[in-house]
Design a protein around this motif. Structure first.
Motif, short mmCIF file in Angstrom:
data_model
loop_
_atom_site.label_atom_id
_atom_site.label_comp_id
_atom_site.label_asym_id
_atom_site.label_seq_id
_atom_site.Cartn_x
_atom_site.Cartn_y
_atom_site.Cartn_z
N ASN A 1 43.64 35.66 27.13
CA ASN A 1 43.60 36.46 28.35
C ASN A 1 42.15 36.58 28.80
O ASN A 1 41.29 36.98 28.02
CB ASN A 1 44.20 37.84 28.09
CG ASN A 1 44.23 38.72 29.33
OD1 ASN A 1 43.29 39.46 29.58
ND2 ASN A 1 45.32 38.64 30.07
N HIS B 1 39.41 29.59 36.36
CA HIS B 1 40.43 30.39 37.01
C HIS B 1 40.01 30.72 38.44
O HIS B 1 38.83 30.69 38.77
CB HIS B 1 40.64 31.68 36.21
CG HIS B 1 39.34 32.40 36.00
ND1 HIS B 1 38.46 32.04 35.00
CD2 HIS B 1 38.75 33.42 36.65
CE1 HIS B 1 37.38 32.81 35.06
NE2 HIS B 1 37.54 33.66 36.06
N ILE C 1 41.25 36.89 38.11
CA ILE C 1 41.58 37.48 36.82
C ILE C 1 42.45 38.70 37.07
O ILE C 1 42.39 39.27 38.15
CB ILE C 1 40.32 37.84 35.99
CG1 ILE C 1 39.39 38.78 36.76
CG2 ILE C 1 39.62 36.62 35.51
CD1 ILE C 1 38.24 39.31 35.94
N THR D 1 43.73 36.19 34.01
CA THR D 1 44.41 34.91 33.82
C THR D 1 44.82 34.83 32.35
O THR D 1 44.03 35.15 31.47
CB THR D 1 43.47 33.73 34.16
OG1 THR D 1 43.21 33.74 35.57
CG2 THR D 1 44.10 32.40 33.78
N THR D 2 46.06 34.44 32.14
CA THR D 2 46.61 34.36 30.79
C THR D 2 47.13 32.96 30.52
O THR D 2 47.78 32.37 31.38
CB THR D 2 47.75 35.39 30.60
OG1 THR D 2 47.23 36.69 30.90
CG2 THR D 2 48.29 35.36 29.18
N ARG E 1 50.55 29.30 31.80
CA ARG E 1 49.33 29.75 32.49
C ARG E 1 49.75 30.59 33.67
O ARG E 1 50.60 30.19 34.46
CB ARG E 1 48.50 28.56 32.96
CG ARG E 1 47.21 29.00 33.63
CD ARG E 1 46.41 27.81 34.15
NE ARG E 1 45.22 28.26 34.80
CZ ARG E 1 44.03 28.37 34.24
NH1 ARG E 1 43.87 28.01 32.99
NH2 ARG E 1 43.00 28.81 34.92
N GLN E 2 49.13 31.76 33.79
CA GLN E 2 49.45 32.65 34.90
C GLN E 2 48.21 33.41 35.33
O GLN E 2 47.49 33.94 34.50
CB GLN E 2 50.54 33.65 34.48
CG GLN E 2 50.87 34.67 35.55
CD GLN E 2 51.98 35.59 35.10
OE1 GLN E 2 53.09 35.14 34.86
NE2 GLN E 2 51.69 36.87 34.97
N GLU E 3 47.97 33.46 36.63
CA GLU E 3 46.92 34.30 37.18
C GLU E 3 47.59 35.54 37.76
O GLU E 3 48.58 35.44 38.47
CB GLU E 3 46.12 33.54 38.23
CG GLU E 3 45.33 32.39 37.62
CD GLU E 3 44.39 31.70 38.58
OE1 GLU E 3 44.34 32.08 39.76
OE2 GLU E 3 43.70 30.76 38.14
#
Length: 195
Positions: free
Chosen positions: A84, A153, A156, A158-159, A171-173
């Motif tokens: 993260n 990224h 944030i 972002t994971t 991946r996810q923002e």
């Protein structure tokens, strides 16, 4: 309409927001409000969104932990890694942290899963103070040496989740409540290939 009263009301409202911002209370207050929203379960990770999924992860990064010790991404090879990217000034980052801490507490004894919270503040002392105040126990590092292309990224938080084979599998923002049964199952078993 009494314009003087209207202007006075707006001046008071803006003054209150100005004080909140000047005192550094904006991020904690907004973070707490957003964390309450996350607690409802309305915002969960989208495990079906294939953003960068399947790309090779770059393990060349180096960071400093909160004690100033070097942390090398190479040491995370052959594990599932929950990463993260966050900052102390970011309300959505603050909002998801209690949920990430809860997830970490449930998963920390599984030796095949590692957590890495990468702080992006300019001042490496800010995350030290923040984490100590909040009493979070998940592993935190500071991006003192920058970040690798895999960690770049647009926003944030972002994971990312990286598989033991070194592939990005999630991946996810943006913020989410990651402490869900579905996401814990995903960390343990990887993506559902039947979809």
């Amino acid at each position: 309409m009494d314009w003087k009263k209207e202007i006075k009301s707006w001046a008071i409202i803006l003054g209150v927001f100005g004080i909140i911002y000047a005192m550094g209370w904006y991020a904690p207050i907004m973070g707490k409000l957003q964390s309450i929203v996350l607690s409802t379960g309305l915002i969960k990770p989208n495990l079906e969104k294939a953003n960068e999924v399947g790309r090779e992860f770059d393990y060349s990064g180096k960071f400093l932990d909160l004690d100033g010790q070097l942390v090398d991404l190479q040491s995370y090879r052959n594990q599932t890694i929950f990463i993260n990217l966050w900052a102390t000034w970011c309300p959505p980052c603050i909002a998801e942290m209690p949920h990430i801490e809860s997830l970490y507490q449930k998963m920390k004894d599984n030796e095949s899963i590692s957590f890495l919270m990468i702080n992006l503040d300019e001042d490496p002392e800010k995350p030290v103070r923040f984490i100590a105040k909040k009493e979070y126990t998940f592993p935190v590092v500071h991006a003192s040496y920058g970040i690798t292309p895999s960690l770049r990224h647009q926003s944030i938080p972002t994971t990312l989740v990286v598989s033991p084979e070194g592939k990005i599998i999630f991946r996810q923002e943006g913020m989410s409540n990651f402490d869900t049964e579905e996401f814990r199952e995903f960390l343990l078993n990887g993506p559902d290939e039947s979809n």
